[in-house]
Design an enzyme around this catalytic site. Sequence first.
Site, PDB file in Angstrom:
ATOM      1  N   HIS A 100       0.833  -1.212   0.000  1.00 37.76           N
ATOM      2  CA  HIS A 100       0.000   0.000   0.000  1.00 37.76           C
ATOM      3  C   HIS A 100       0.862   1.254   0.000  1.00 37.76           C
ATOM      4  O   HIS A 100       0.606   2.194  -0.772  1.00 37.76           O
ATOM      5  CB  HIS A 100      -0.916  -0.002   1.223  1.00 37.76           C
ATOM      6  CG  HIS A 100      -1.685   1.284   1.401  1.00 37.76           C
ATOM      7  ND1 HIS A 100      -2.908   1.504   0.806  1.00 37.76           N
ATOM      8  CD2 HIS A 100      -1.398   2.419   2.099  1.00 37.76           C
ATOM      9  CE1 HIS A 100      -3.339   2.713   1.124  1.00 37.76           C
ATOM     10  NE2 HIS A 100      -2.444   3.281   1.912  1.00 37.76           N
ATOM     11  N   GLU A 101       1.870   1.290   0.854  1.00 41.82           N
ATOM     12  CA  GLU A 101       2.734   2.473   0.916  1.00 41.82           C
ATOM     13  C   GLU A 101       3.521   2.649  -0.375  1.00 41.82           C
ATOM     14  O   GLU A 101       3.766   3.787  -0.809  1.00 41.82           O
ATOM     15  CB  GLU A 101       3.679   2.386   2.121  1.00 41.82           C
ATOM     16  CG  GLU A 101       2.977   2.343   3.475  1.00 41.82           C
ATOM     17  CD  GLU A 101       1.978   3.474   3.679  1.00 41.82           C
ATOM     18  OE1 GLU A 101       2.162   4.555   3.075  1.00 41.82           O
ATOM     19  OE2 GLU A 101       0.998   3.276   4.421  1.00 41.82           O
ATOM     20  N   HIS A 104       1.581   4.545  -2.886  1.00 47.14           N
ATOM     21  CA  HIS A 104       1.713   6.008  -2.810  1.00 47.14           C
ATOM     22  C   HIS A 104       2.967   6.474  -3.552  1.00 47.14           C
ATOM     23  O   HIS A 104       2.960   7.534  -4.198  1.00 47.14           O
ATOM     24  CB  HIS A 104       1.776   6.461  -1.356  1.00 47.14           C
ATOM     25  CG  HIS A 104       0.478   6.356  -0.631  1.00 47.14           C
ATOM     26  ND1 HIS A 104      -0.701   6.895  -1.125  1.00 47.14           N
ATOM     27  CD2 HIS A 104       0.153   5.778   0.565  1.00 47.14           C
ATOM     28  CE1 HIS A 104      -1.687   6.662  -0.259  1.00 47.14           C
ATOM     29  NE2 HIS A 104      -1.188   5.983   0.762  1.00 47.14           N
ATOM     30  N   HIS A 108       3.139   9.068  -6.692  1.00 44.16           N
ATOM     31  CA  HIS A 108       4.039  10.228  -6.749  1.00 44.16           C
ATOM     32  C   HIS A 108       4.854  10.210  -8.038  1.00 44.16           C
ATOM     33  O   HIS A 108       4.992  11.238  -8.715  1.00 44.16           O
ATOM     34  CB  HIS A 108       4.962  10.220  -5.534  1.00 44.16           C
ATOM     35  CG  HIS A 108       5.790  11.453  -5.397  1.00 44.16           C
ATOM     36  ND1 HIS A 108       6.978  11.480  -4.704  1.00 44.16           N
ATOM     37  CD2 HIS A 108       5.621  12.712  -5.888  1.00 44.16           C
ATOM     38  CE1 HIS A 108       7.489  12.685  -4.754  1.00 44.16           C
ATOM     39  NE2 HIS A 108       6.690  13.462  -5.464  1.00 44.16           N
TER      40      HIS A 108
END
Length: 233
Positions: A100-101, A104, A108
Amino acid sequence: MLGGYMGYYIIVGAIGLISMLVSSKLKSKFNHYSKIQLRNGMSGAEIAEKMLRDNGISDVQVVSVAGMLTDHYNPRNKTVNLSEGVYHKRNAAAAAVAAHECGHAIQHATAYSWLTMRSQLVPLVNISSKMSMWVIIGGVGLMASTQIGGTIALIGLALYAVGTLFSFITLPVEYDASNRALAWLKAENVVTQDEYAGSQDALKWAARTYVVAAVGSLATLLYFALQVFGGRR
């Protein structure tokens, strides 16, 4: 004045209770899926590094941070920060959070529009979150004695609305990161079918914490809007 804010206290209490229940459920899910060990034996850090490589990202570092469920992606220094229970562990919960991280980080790298909007609002939210409530309450308190009170209260509402907007923009950011994570875990056969189900369930409850925060912020905004506009009549 205290009686006039009784509705606010009820909203805060209700949202606080729901938030506590959802957070408790999330921790329970995380603990449960932490017991499901991955058959591939990969740690959260290894999964994160592989997902970044598979998506052509070489300028993001995976690091360990203290705490529980303190995982986050920092776009300023391009780091995927994984809590100790995720970085070192080799279970379905760690796989879900790590992926999940990284979702991100991919957002980006690809200039995902919702993340860009969210990042642009951060400086303003840092200011509004500290001032909005005081400005609203001060304005409402002055409305009975001076016309400028209504203007002050409206400024407070505008500041609080920025935070509410931020909460709702966060929702597609979080759900998209989870969708990217789950799609990659499945496509790359990083997890088995049972492990995938656990990862999916854990991320579902994590997302609900953001939904509760957004709904709570909107409810509070609407309550004070009624107070301000009702008092201006």
